[in-house]
Design an enzyme around this catalytic site. Structure first.
Site, short mmCIF file in Angstrom:
data_model
loop_
_atom_site.label_atom_id
_atom_site.label_comp_id
_atom_site.label_asym_id
_atom_site.label_seq_id
_atom_site.Cartn_x
_atom_site.Cartn_y
_atom_site.Cartn_z
N ASP A 333 0.83 -1.19 0.00
CA ASP A 333 0.00 0.00 0.00
C ASP A 333 0.88 1.26 0.00
OD1 ASP A 333 -2.67 1.35 0.52
OD2 ASP A 333 -1.60 1.96 2.32
N GLU A 369 1.77 -0.33 -5.04
CA GLU A 369 0.82 0.72 -5.37
C GLU A 369 1.67 1.97 -5.55
OE1 GLU A 369 -3.38 2.51 -3.72
OE2 GLU A 369 -1.75 2.25 -2.27
#
Length: 683
Positions: A333, A369
């Site tokens: 993330d 990401e």
């Protein structure tokens, strides 16, 4: 590091550079504190000690003493019970109250004040665990990237409304590993399940006071311990059993992990673990005023991955999930935050280099990401080889093309070939582009085709949260509609988007529930909706769409031309001097790429690369995309001698059986549709 049982007692080792005292606090089954033992030894920045006869199952926490000087970056407060960063299991519920605050919230000085409230009663406790056994290498499926199809899912959201599971199992790790769920995944054809965060997490107090929860799980507090809210009859063991069962079905498990920040938030947040153990070491603080945190995560703080012991914690926890829990990879993330050095983002940052050279983690699938909330945070295509990256450019291009936007065809052409303009460097392969049209963050596919604007009122933020530009199209009606024409438009648009996803070069990622047209009632930010909004409603499944997705994935699997190992740039093949890829107009001629309103084209793919484990089969596929409002005829290109085309799939006629077509024969294509032709097998 942490608390380790050796069969006779436990060794305790806790990192803290600035603490003057670290205590191990023991608790009984009734949650009463029964003793505090100061760790007697210090080796470098690690406090440690040995407790004979302490057994697995014992409950404990930590307390750290030192300076409480927020303006200098120090926030020690021995009144706060702290979680061991290396705890493998937690017991009890975290009830967010003023007790966890290191300061007195009623003070005029706010976080500069000092709280004397003991937090132990409202904190979960760590559990001493027995040494685990490692997962045998033979268990891991080790699916090649080029064959990978990812299914992004939430443990609870996927299974909470599953009709064939007992109530006590739904929404748990046990449910994810149950036979009905695995049968669905296997029949669908996906090769990997990417799970939203399952590391122990917290729900921020603001959400709790609104009666909401941290549903997605992006606020971790213990990087080794599985989140207890997903425990079913098997408890924590349910996660490991589920991974084993998925592996037996040939399905890999990828975890969405959050190492850019923790659930302790900014200077006003609770003191739960890292802040109380060594705030200035674990977190990046503002250089000019270390009372405040660098917040490139947008969540209040950023872990200080430049510190060797913080970096070690992250790597140790990742190895734990691979070697002990059996997972096959990670989606990081806000990964740009993980690659930030003093000068900004650096693809050679410490953590990124460490992951790639680690003998365990280098074998795992690594997905970034590629953005964060800091300056220069958007870094799509700039991560080092060995990483794949979420490609939101693919998402936007596909949505804009099927919405009919100007200039969208040109961008989508690049996306269909794996976004070579972004990724074809440094020896990277097409699989580096993780293609998606929807993910957990945003509209579901059903909502993307049913709403033009977000409807997030249930989140309690006056609809101010979530993305505003979604490139969505509701086919003329906002929300649910009984109009057959509107329904038909939406159904075909969903098939078109899914076909675009699963026919493109790169690694496709399907959002769980999109295959059955699951809706979130127009909510494009269901991060706090642990209810019917966030759960997949299997009772309302679109069986026709499910069948279409199965056909698409099977088609991709059957045809190497659709999942090639190298980027295609039109090079001539040595076998027959034909180009590996060609773009054609519907009339068989050249495509006018200068046309801003271009809405239809064909993409001819020829299998191009022979590898040591893959001989060329002569496979070819012709993909035709008609984003226009009118039906048309197209001319099929030539095929190898004595081979005919097979009209394999039509998004406008999803139930149609494949049928042969002659070379150079005209074929009809419906308005706003996708056609797939493959080369019929040789006689």
């Amino acid at each position: 590091m942490g608390v380790s049982w050796d069969g006779k007692g436990v060794n305790v080792a806790v990192f803290s550079e600035q603490a003057t005292r670290i205590e191990l606090c023991l608790f009984d089954q009734e949650d009463r504190e029964t003793g505090r033992l100061a760790l007697p030894e210090k080796s470098g920045p690690v406090r440690h000690g040995y407790l004979p006869e302490l057994q697995p199952g014992a409950r404990y926490g930590l307390r750290a003493s030192g300076a409480y000087a927020p303006d200098s970056g120090q926030r020690f407060n021995p009144n706060k019970l702290l979680l061991d960063p290396y705890a493998k299991a937690l017991v009890g519920h975290l009830a967010m109250t003023d007790a966890q605050l290191g300061y007195n919230p009623d003070s005029q000085d706010e976080d500069v004040s000092f709280s004397e409230i003991d937090s132990a009663a409202s904190m979960p406790k760590c559990l001493v665990t027995a040494p685990p056994s490692k997962v045998p290498e033979s268990e891991y499926p080790r699916r090649p990237w080029s064959d990978t199809v990812i299914y992004e899912a939430h443990v609870k959201g996927l299974t909470q409304l599953w009709p064939d599971l007992p109530a006590e199992v739904r929404g748990t790790y046990d449910a994810l590993g149950s036979e009905p769920v695995i049968d669905l995944l296997r029949a669908l054809g996906v090769t990997a399940v990417e799970l939203l965060p399952v590391q122990s997490l917290v729900t921020e107090r603001r959400l709790s006071e609104l009666g909401l929860t941290n549903y997605w799980g992006y606020d971790p507090i213990a990087f080794f311990a599985p989140e207890a809210r997903y425990f079913g009859p098997a408890g924590a063991a349910g996660f490991r059993r589920t991974v084993r069962r998925l592996h037996q079905a040939g399905i890999e498990v990828i975890l969405d992990v959050v190492y850019n920040h923790t659930g302790e938030g900014d200077q006003r947040g609770p003191t739960l673990s890292f802040r109380g153990l060594d705030n200035a070491a674990y977190y990046r603080l503002e250089a000019s005023h270390p009372r405040y945190y660098v917040n490139e995560s947008g969540c209040g703080n950023c872990l200080n991955l430049a510190h060797p012991y913080v970096l070690r914690l992250v790597l140790d926890s990742l190895r734990w999930w691979v070697e002990v829990m059996g997972v096959d990879g990670f989606r990081f993330d806000l990964a740009t935050a993980l690659g930030r050095e003093a000068s900004g983002f650096d693809p050679g940052a410490g953590l990124l280099d460490a992951l790639r050279q680690d003998p365990v983690l280098a074998q795992a699938k690594l997905i970034a990401e590629p953005w964060d909330m800091g300056p220069g945070g958007y870094r799509l295509g700039q991560f080092p080889p060995d990483f794949a990256e979420w490609n939101d450019g693919f998402r936007d291009a596909a949505r804009r093309f099927w919405r009919g936007d100007q200039h969208a065809a040109q961008e989508m052409a690049d996306r269909l070939l794996g976004s070579a303009g972004l990724f074809d460097h440094s020896g990277r392969r097409p699989w580096a582009s993780i293609n998606f049209v929807t993910c957990h963050d945003g509209f579901t596919l059903a909502d993307l085709t049913s709403y033009r604007t977000k409807h997030n009122e249930a989140n309690g933020e006056a609809n101010g949260d979530g993305h505003n530009e979604n490139y969505a199209d509701n086919c003329g009606v906002e929300g649910p509609s009984d109009d057959p024409a509107v329904q038909a438009c939406r159904q075909q648009r969903r098939r078109n988007l899914l076909a675009t996803l699963l026919l493109a070069q790169g690694t496709p990622m399907l959002l769980a529930g999109d295959e059955i047209a699951n809706s979130q009632e127009g909510n494009n930010n269901a991060y706090c909706q642990d209810n019917e909004i966030g759960w997949i409603d299997w009772a309302k499944s679109d069986g026709s769409l499910l069948g279409f997705v199965r056909r698409l994935i099977a088609l991709r699997k059957a045809h190497p031309a659709l999942r090639q190992a190298h980027y295609l740039h039109g090079r001539r093949r040595a076998s027959d001097d034909s180009p590996e890829v060609a773009w054609l107009g519907l009339d068989g001629g050249a495509v006018n790429w200068r046309d801003p309103g271009l809405s239809a084209f064909g993409l001819l793919l020829r299998e191009a690369c022979e590898t040591p484990d893959h001989a060329l089969t002569g496979d070819q596929a012709y993909l035709v995309f008609n984003g226009g409002e009118e039906a048309a005829d197209l001319i099929l290109p030539t095929t190898p001698a004595d081979r005919d085309w097979l009209r394999a799939l039509d998004s406008a006629d999803p139930e149609a059986a494949p049928r042969p077509c002659k070379r150079n024969e005209r074929q009809p294509i419906a308005a706003r549709a996708v056609l797939v032709f493959t080369v019929a097998p040789a006689a």
